[in-house]
Structures are given as structure tokens and as C-alpha cells.
Design a protein around this motif. Sequence first.
Motif, short mmCIF file in Angstrom:
data_model
loop_
_atom_site.label_atom_id
_atom_site.label_comp_id
_atom_site.label_asym_id
_atom_site.label_seq_id
_atom_site.Cartn_x
_atom_site.Cartn_y
_atom_site.Cartn_z
N TRP A 163 0.87 -1.18 -0.06
CA TRP A 163 0.00 -0.11 -0.07
C TRP A 163 0.93 1.36 -0.18
O TRP A 163 2.00 1.19 0.68
CB TRP A 163 -0.87 0.11 1.19
CG TRP A 163 -1.84 -1.05 1.38
CD1 TRP A 163 -1.72 -2.39 1.94
CD2 TRP A 163 -3.17 -1.10 0.66
NE1 TRP A 163 -2.57 -3.18 1.67
CE2 TRP A 163 -3.55 -2.49 1.05
CE3 TRP A 163 -4.04 -0.16 0.31
CZ2 TRP A 163 -4.99 -2.72 0.85
CZ3 TRP A 163 -5.41 -0.52 -0.16
CH2 TRP A 163 -5.74 -1.93 0.19
N ASP A 164 0.60 2.14 -0.69
CA ASP A 164 1.24 3.50 -0.96
C ASP A 164 -0.06 4.84 -1.07
O ASP A 164 -0.34 4.88 -1.99
CB ASP A 164 2.10 3.39 -2.12
CG ASP A 164 3.04 4.56 -2.14
OD1 ASP A 164 3.31 5.26 -1.02
OD2 ASP A 164 3.68 5.04 -3.33
N PRO A 165 0.20 5.48 0.09
CA PRO A 165 1.13 5.09 1.44
C PRO A 165 0.31 4.13 2.25
O PRO A 165 -0.64 3.67 1.70
CB PRO A 165 0.75 6.66 2.23
CG PRO A 165 -0.50 7.13 1.45
CD PRO A 165 -0.44 6.66 -0.07
N GLU A 166 0.86 4.04 3.25
CA GLU A 166 0.10 2.90 4.28
C GLU A 166 -1.10 3.43 4.68
O GLU A 166 -1.35 4.59 4.95
CB GLU A 166 1.12 2.74 5.37
CG GLU A 166 2.23 1.79 5.23
CD GLU A 166 1.91 0.36 4.91
OE1 GLU A 166 0.75 -0.22 5.57
OE2 GLU A 166 2.49 -0.16 4.02
N PRO A 167 -2.15 2.43 4.86
CA PRO A 167 -3.61 2.85 5.24
C PRO A 167 -3.34 3.83 6.71
O PRO A 167 -2.85 3.34 7.40
CB PRO A 167 -4.28 1.43 5.28
CG PRO A 167 -3.60 0.58 4.49
CD PRO A 167 -2.06 0.93 4.54
N GLY A 168 -4.19 4.70 6.81
CA GLY A 168 -4.60 5.58 8.04
C GLY A 168 -5.62 6.49 7.74
O GLY A 168 -6.67 5.84 7.29
N THR A 169 -5.61 7.67 8.17
CA THR A 169 -6.65 8.45 8.00
C THR A 169 -6.29 9.65 6.66
O THR A 169 -5.16 9.98 6.80
CB THR A 169 -6.82 9.35 9.31
OG1 THR A 169 -7.04 8.44 10.47
CG2 THR A 169 -7.80 10.39 9.11
N PHE A 170 -7.43 9.77 6.10
CA PHE A 170 -7.19 10.39 4.77
C PHE A 170 -8.25 11.45 4.70
O PHE A 170 -9.11 11.46 5.41
CB PHE A 170 -7.22 9.57 3.59
CG PHE A 170 -6.23 8.56 3.47
CD1 PHE A 170 -5.13 8.96 2.74
CD2 PHE A 170 -6.38 7.34 3.93
CE1 PHE A 170 -4.17 7.74 2.51
CE2 PHE A 170 -5.36 6.31 4.01
CZ PHE A 170 -4.15 6.70 2.98
N LYS A 171 -8.19 12.60 3.90
CA LYS A 171 -8.96 13.57 3.75
C LYS A 171 -9.64 13.33 2.27
O LYS A 171 -9.14 12.83 1.41
CB LYS A 171 -8.53 15.00 3.85
CG LYS A 171 -7.69 15.38 3.02
CD LYS A 171 -7.16 17.01 3.48
CE LYS A 171 -6.14 17.42 2.87
NZ LYS A 171 -4.73 16.64 2.91
N VAL A 172 -10.69 14.22 1.99
CA VAL A 172 -11.56 14.08 0.44
C VAL A 172 -10.24 14.40 -0.21
O VAL A 172 -9.60 15.63 -0.22
CB VAL A 172 -12.56 15.11 0.54
CG1 VAL A 172 -12.91 14.94 -0.84
CG2 VAL A 172 -13.79 14.23 1.34
N GLY A 173 -10.24 13.87 -1.54
CA GLY A 173 -8.99 14.25 -2.52
C GLY A 173 -7.77 13.38 -2.34
O GLY A 173 -6.91 13.47 -3.58
N ASP A 174 -7.57 12.81 -1.47
CA ASP A 174 -6.44 12.04 -0.95
C ASP A 174 -6.55 10.48 -1.80
O ASP A 174 -7.74 10.18 -2.57
CB ASP A 174 -6.14 11.52 0.20
CG ASP A 174 -5.51 12.91 1.11
OD1 ASP A 174 -5.14 13.95 0.35
OD2 ASP A 174 -5.54 12.78 2.48
N ALA A 175 -5.37 9.86 -2.14
CA ALA A 175 -5.31 8.70 -2.99
C ALA A 175 -4.41 7.76 -2.58
O ALA A 175 -3.57 8.11 -1.64
CB ALA A 175 -5.00 9.06 -4.33
N ILE A 176 -4.77 6.53 -2.56
CA ILE A 176 -3.99 5.51 -2.02
C ILE A 176 -3.85 4.36 -3.21
O ILE A 176 -4.72 3.96 -3.83
CB ILE A 176 -4.51 4.67 -0.80
CG1 ILE A 176 -3.72 3.63 -0.36
CG2 ILE A 176 -5.73 4.05 -1.01
CD1 ILE A 176 -4.18 3.17 1.34
#
Length: 322
Positions: A163-176
Motif C-alpha cells: 500500500w502506498d501510502p500505508e492505510p491511515g486517516t485520509f481526507k477528501v481528494g487523497d489517494a492510495i
Amino acid sequence: VTLLLVFAAMRPGQVCASEPEQVVLRASVNTEAVMWVGQRVDLQLEVLARDGWAQIKTARDVEVPGAYLVRLESQGTRLSERISGQEYSGQQYELALFPQQGGRFTVPQIPVDVEVSRWGAQADKSSLRMKTPAVIFDVKVPPGAEGLPGLISTTQLQATEQWDPEPGTFKVGDAIKRTIERTAPDVSGMAFVPLLFPDTDGLGIYPDEPSVEDSYSRGSLTGKRTDSVTYVFEKAGSYQLPEVSIPWWDVRQEKMHRVVLPPRVIEVSAVPASAEAENPEAAPAEKTAPIARSLGFLALIVTAVAGLAWRCRQALRSRWRK
């Protein structure tokens, strides 16, 4: 031209056709062992010449419905044999078949161009256009694998993910980005079916082009396939990115296994108000507020001036009348 039918050297699953007496062309699979869906089936082509040496220079592409056909090596293996008291020599070639369903399979005749080099006083080279014999074999579906698409049958299957980045807390507009790699011995990377990434409300899902790689050395084949997908978070909320389950059949233990890559839960927050104010496109109301305040102030000034002019006009009219 006299034709030679060669049956004496046949192995189980081998078929021979009428050939010119100077050249023998054979095709075979090993039918002594059980062949399973998704398992590598070796198709061997042999060409031999009497009092000389034969090789296949080119071979046409053929399709086997329900199976992948892969050429493992560009060079053949030297082969010598005594047939009916005569010395023959040539090359053996290996192709790999990966059946994707159970039932009876037919490998059609393969058109080939054969080059023959003769020895002795009459040494020369000649070319022949020939066809390999058709080959028929049966494939079984492993117990419990009925209806499973893209089953892999091997001795060991590995699946890893990053996973890039590692799963965590994201905000709208972020990507994984999620990258999954599958490897197995005696399997071509082409035999791995594409992974499916189901649609999810609030997520933009963008799969990348897969990467397929085969490593072949001294008869040992290892196949690898890499699939990647990028998730873009379009709405705030809690998302569970699904697990990936990969079934495979152990041909040694004759047992079904399943590799499971676990799901991941992602929390996505809304974009903070301060961030919206810093972004003119994201906060049009903030952008237009100063203009509205200026227009309001100008309207007050105009109103005041108009009122003053009206009172002055009344005073002047009164004086004029006097």
C-alpha cells in the motif's frame, strides 16, 4: 516420394503422421499423469532427419480454445535416435499449455518450416514446410473448483501486496495505491487472471496496466503477475477496501488452498473550512464576500448624497419663492 510412418518410438499421448522418409516430425504430451485445470501441460515437438540433422526454423501461431499456449525456449534440445536400424538426429522443442477449463482438448496441426542439413559427400541444406500431428488429451476439474474462473494448479502459490501510502486517516481528494503480486512455479504469468476491483460509492477506482513476467531456466518455469489499482477518495466517510481471495489447487497434495489478502478500513474526513478558504475554487462564497461588502458601502454613500441633494433642492426652491 516414399512416405514413412513412424510408430515404433511412440510414447503415450504421442501422435505421428505420414512424413517424408528422410524426416520425422512428432508431437506428444504425457498422458500418464492426471492433468488438472490450470496446470502446466508440456507439449513436445520433435523433428529428426536420417543421415543428417533437422531443426524447426519457424512455427506458425495456433490457438487452443480454452487454453494458453506459451513457447518456453527459442532454442531446442539436441536429439538422436535409431529408427528401423537407421540413425536420425534433430531437435526437441517444448511448449507449455495452461488449460482454463476441464474436458477434452485438441492441439491442432502446427505449420512449421524445417531445415535439414545432410552430412557426407552430398552435404547440403534443404527446407521443408510441414505440419505437426494434432494432439488430443483430457483435463480434469479439481474437486470443489467447479465454476472457479482462472484456477491455478501448481505446487506453491504466493501472493503479496503493498500500500502506498500505508492505510491511515485520509481526507477528501487523497489517494492510495494497492499493488498485488502473484507468483507460482510451473505457471506462466499469462495464466493468472486479472483481478477485479468492484465499484464503491464515493471512491474513484483507477486500475493500472498489469505487468506479466516469466522466468525460465533449465526446464524450471516461474510466472509472475503484478496488478495495481489507485483509489481516490471523493467523499468523506468510512470505506472498507475489499479483501482479495486467490484459490489454487495443490497438484502434489491434491488439495484446494486459498490465499486471502485482508480488507483495509479507511477513514476519510471532509476538507477543513480553513483549507477551503485558501483555495479560491473550493470557496467561491469567500472569494465574492469583499466585493459584496464594497458594493453595499457604495450604495449607502449614493443614498446619503441623494438625500442631501433633495434637502438642498427644497431649501433653494423655498428661497426662490421668497
